[in-house]
Design an enzyme around this catalytic site. Sequence first.
Site, PDB file in Angstrom:
ATOM      1  N   LYS A  73      51.923  46.567  43.827  1.00 34.30           N
ATOM      2  CA  LYS A  73      52.218  47.885  44.490  1.00 34.30           C
ATOM      3  C   LYS A  73      52.255  49.155  43.806  1.00 34.30           C
ATOM      4  O   LYS A  73      53.064  49.579  43.601  1.00 34.30           O
ATOM      5  CB  LYS A  73      53.479  47.657  45.555  1.00 34.30           C
ATOM      6  CG  LYS A  73      53.548  46.652  46.203  1.00 34.30           C
ATOM      7  CD  LYS A  73      54.984  46.536  47.125  1.00 34.30           C
ATOM      8  CE  LYS A  73      54.611  45.618  47.679  1.00 34.30           C
ATOM      9  NZ  LYS A  73      56.997  45.268  48.743  1.00 34.30           N
ATOM     10  N   ASP A  91      62.372  40.732  51.837  1.00 36.21           N
ATOM     11  CA  ASP A  91      62.721  41.416  53.113  1.00 36.21           C
ATOM     12  C   ASP A  91      62.069  40.754  54.263  1.00 36.21           C
ATOM     13  O   ASP A  91      62.581  40.438  54.748  1.00 36.21           O
ATOM     14  CB  ASP A  91      61.178  42.774  53.187  1.00 36.21           C
ATOM     15  CG  ASP A  91      59.608  42.062  52.732  1.00 36.21           C
ATOM     16  OD1 ASP A  91      59.674  41.113  52.874  1.00 36.21           O
ATOM     17  OD2 ASP A  91      58.527  42.874  53.014  1.00 36.21           O
TER      18      ASP A  91
END
Length: 507
Positions: free
Chosen positions: A209, A245
Amino acid sequence: MEIVAAADSDERGLSLLKVVNVLQRVVVFVHSFTLEKLHKLGPSTSSAEMPTMREEDIAAKIKEICQELVLSQEALHEVCACLQEELNRGLAKESNPEATIKCFPTYVRELPNGKEKGRFLALDLGGTNFRVLLIELGDRCTMDSRIYAVPQPIMVGPGDGLFDHIAECLASFIKERDMGHELLPLGFTFSFPCKQEGLTKARLARWTKGFKCEGVEGRDVVDLLKQAIARRGDVKIKICAVLNDTTGTLMSCAWKNHNCRIGLIVGTGTNACYMEKLEKVELWDGDMEDPLQVVINTEWGAFGDNGCLDFVRTEYDNIIDRESINPGRQLYEKMISGMYMGEIARQVLVRLVSEGLLFGGYASDILLEKGSFFTKYISEIESDKVGDYNNCRIILEELGFNDATDAECANVRYVCECVSRRAAHLAAAGVAVLLNRIREESVTVAVDGSVYRFHPHFHNLMVEQISQLLEPGIKFDLMLSEDGSGRGAALVAAVASRSASMSAHAR
């Protein structure tokens, strides 16, 4: 795009303009051809050379071309069998090093029982912004949060700089709320690939990312955060858990629904976790006391990296993989997630244009540009009522097509439906495998992610397909997670605190 010469242009100028026109047409054709997916079909025919086709014949031809995106029940059952085998390889000590699905134990062994109480901090880092949350658990859950940016120089600078920045923001958040005197438990959601070695120990496998902080890969991120907090010396924080997550999503829904056993993300990427019996986890190196279970972070985005999914992959998938920043990796994710769905649809549309089946055989410069067909377009186009093409026309105008017919809009929608249906069915196959492994009478699947959340039919497509792949006697439902990454982190901290307190009393 035609260039029209003025009536009084000289003969040489007209010749030059004609050459330019021809070159422009060649550029459009070559741009389409370089997508490589046309090589099986031989040279395409321009619309001017093609005989006029009826709308129903064009629709039939498009359906034929898109057929490779439609997965049969037989193919989906084979996907399930492959995933079952890969999960077993990931859980086995001997085969795990070579397994594509790593099946990391999270060291989360208990789910919330709904009786968790108290104030907890949560830190959610997974991109260019991160959140700090204060969560109060009781009869209901209240949250106070603030978003902080991670500046680009910090994203690519020294690792200590990143964690010093996080600690500074944490301290600011605590001081603004006059909580400096409290020792607050914190749950740390760190959504990057990690090898977890304990509930509060996770080594970063690799940055993703856009992050590239030096000196972090291979190190324990919890320890790095603790060191940064200690360097400040102005706040007291007890880090109780680190998680990703997916686990946060599971924990968040399990607080409300005690049948929750699976967490699923279908957004920019895809991943899943599930509660597994310890006897099946050869990688487990913790105690063998009750509860004899642990949440497994499958990291299933890498399913198919060993070639086992090649039988359902298309040339579109091959092109996307070759042009990605991680060729040969995360192949299951590249067929499902929001980062890639729009580009798959764009490639199909360019092919249809090049074969004269859409827009008179002429592609706009925008459509020919990689990444120009956003995944959100698929959701918006499929949000139109059947026979109504309002959203579709707006999107086509953005792409440079101002006069699309109803028939063309219907064909564009069909392409979108094929891409999204395949994604939903592949995700459903994965969930069905986990449900069949758990083998409980009734299981809730916690789901989060932009694709699942915003696509108008994704939920229904998944439910329908899971039902067809499930073994008899198993009931399930899909539950949208609310703020999974934040509340889930606090709940992991709360459960850890509860367990520690019970152990202390027992001694």
